[in-house]
Write a protein that holds these residues in place. Structure first.
Motif, PDB file in Angstrom:
ATOM      1  N   HIS A  76       0.855  -1.193   0.000  1.00 60.53           N
ATOM      2  CA  HIS A  76       0.000   0.000   0.000  1.00 60.53           C
ATOM      3  C   HIS A  76       0.891   1.242   0.000  1.00 60.53           C
ATOM      4  N   VAL A  83      -6.486   5.551  -3.133  1.00 60.34           N
ATOM      5  CA  VAL A  83      -6.328   4.388  -2.253  1.00 60.34           C
ATOM      6  C   VAL A  83      -7.082   4.661  -0.958  1.00 60.34           C
ATOM      7  N   GLU A  84      -7.430   3.588  -0.252  1.00 57.74           N
ATOM      8  CA  GLU A  84      -8.195   3.723   0.980  1.00 57.74           C
ATOM      9  C   GLU A  84      -7.270   3.904   2.178  1.00 57.74           C
ATOM     10  N   ASP A 123      -5.420  -1.932  -2.879  1.00 60.50           N
ATOM     11  CA  ASP A 123      -6.883  -1.977  -2.786  1.00 60.50           C
ATOM     12  C   ASP A 123      -7.378  -2.684  -1.530  1.00 60.50           C
ATOM     13  N   ASP A 124      -6.467  -3.105  -0.672  1.00 61.33           N
ATOM     14  CA  ASP A 124      -6.856  -3.830   0.549  1.00 61.33           C
ATOM     15  C   ASP A 124      -5.906  -3.410   1.668  1.00 61.33           C
ATOM     16  N   ARG A 127      -3.603   7.337  -8.519  1.00 59.54           N
ATOM     17  CA  ARG A 127      -4.798   6.566  -8.198  1.00 59.54           C
ATOM     18  C   ARG A 127      -5.277   6.927  -6.799  1.00 59.54           C
ATOM     19  N   SER A 134      -2.573  -5.016  -0.299  1.00 60.23           N
ATOM     20  CA  SER A 134      -2.414  -4.463  -1.641  1.00 60.23           C
ATOM     21  C   SER A 134      -2.916  -3.023  -1.616  1.00 60.23           C
ATOM     22  N   GLY A 189       0.490   4.744  -8.284  1.00 60.17           N
ATOM     23  CA  GLY A 189       0.530   3.298  -8.249  1.00 60.17           C
ATOM     24  C   GLY A 189       1.882   2.781  -8.717  1.00 60.17           C
ATOM     25  N   ARG A 247     -10.615   8.162   0.955  1.00 62.59           N
ATOM     26  CA  ARG A 247      -9.738   8.049  -0.201  1.00 62.59           C
ATOM     27  C   ARG A 247      -8.658   9.124  -0.139  1.00 62.59           C
TER      28      ARG A 247
END
Length: 274
Positions: free
Chosen positions: A123, A200-201, A145-146, A198, A143, A192, A187
């Motif tokens: 991340h 990301v959370e 996204d996670d 991008r 990742s 990336g 966000r």
């Protein structure tokens, strides 16, 4: 001077041997020096068969301003303070071997990240890092996204969360409880691995987490080393109890700052879809 043997005794008192541990620690809380510093604390946990995981965040180093077209509403962010057009700075994308870390995380995460056997997540803003026999298993699930995959893995493997001289406002796992309660994660913006910008959370404000103390205190095992109060919590039970408490009363995590935009938007459910 606090010696390794005293740390090992505390680890055994808290029934942590052989378990993965999410560690949040203030070395200053001991009131006196640990012989060997942060490495001695890490080594004591490793000697007892623990895998040790810490936040290894890099938001100051790799975060970007909010690009036009990537600004969801209710995102814990004051877009009005930004220009309408933002020229994004050039620079490298995050990589797990960058060696950088948010200095506000303290000495121990920086020491862990610098170890040759450390595993670190992918991340770009909120990575986790770990050492020990299960380090790769904990970290490989993360990742871009996670973000909180390592915390889920910690809970699934009967892991513990260890607070050494710090409060619940440092318990990163509670952000996963927020998400499980129905909130959407905020966000933020980074490059990336392909160099493209991008979203990301990331987590929300954590300064209101001490209000969960009445809910979580019954789960803690405690001991004291020097002037440092240690509290060990079973990760799975903490997540379940905190998730239920937040779902029942979203306002329970509100911090003392009545003007906190992050608390306001998190309690309202988090960012809207673009």
């Amino acid at each position: 001077m606090i010696l390794a043997e005293r740390l090992i005794t505390a680890i055994d008192d808290l029934d942590l041997a052989g378990r993965p541990v999410m560690l949040h620690a203030s070395l200053r809380s001991f009131g006196t020096a640990i012989a060997g510093g942060a490495d001695t604390l890490l080594n004591a946990l490793l000697k007892r068969g623990c895998s040790v995981m810490v936040p290894a965040f890099t938001e100051p180093q790799f975060s970007l301003p909010a690009p036009v077209g990537m600004r969801p509403a209710n995102n814990g962010f004051d877009y009005a303070a930004m220009p309408c057009e933002t020229i994004l700075p050039q620079g490298p994308a995050y990589s797990a071997d960058c060696g950088l870390i948010n200095p506000h995380l303290g000495t121990l995460p920086a020491v862990l990240v610098g170890r040759v056997d450390a595993e670190r997540g992918r991340h770009p803003l909120n990575s986790f890092a770990a050492v020990g026999p299960r380090a790769a298993e904990l970290i490989d699930v993360q990742s871009p996204d996670d973000v909180y995959g390592p915390i889920r893995e910690l809970a699934d493997r009967d892991g513990a969360i260890l607070l050494v001289g710090v409060g619940l406002n440092r318990m990163t796992a509670l952000h996963l409880a927020e998400q499980r309660s129905g909130r959407r994660l905020f966000r933020r913006w980074a490059r990336g691995e392909d160099g493209e910008v991008r979203m990301v959370e990331v987590g929300s404000c954590s300064e209101g987490f001490p209000r969960l103390e009445p809910v979580l205190s019954r789960l803690a095992r405690t001991t004291v080393v020097g002037a440092s109060r240690w509290r060990a919590y079973p990760a799975r039970q903490v997540l379940a109890a905190a998730t239920a408490a937040i779902a029942a009363d979203q306002d329970i995590t509100r911090c003392p700052d009545a003007q906190c935009v992050r608390c306001r938007d998190a309690i309202a459910g988090g960012p809207a879809d673009l």
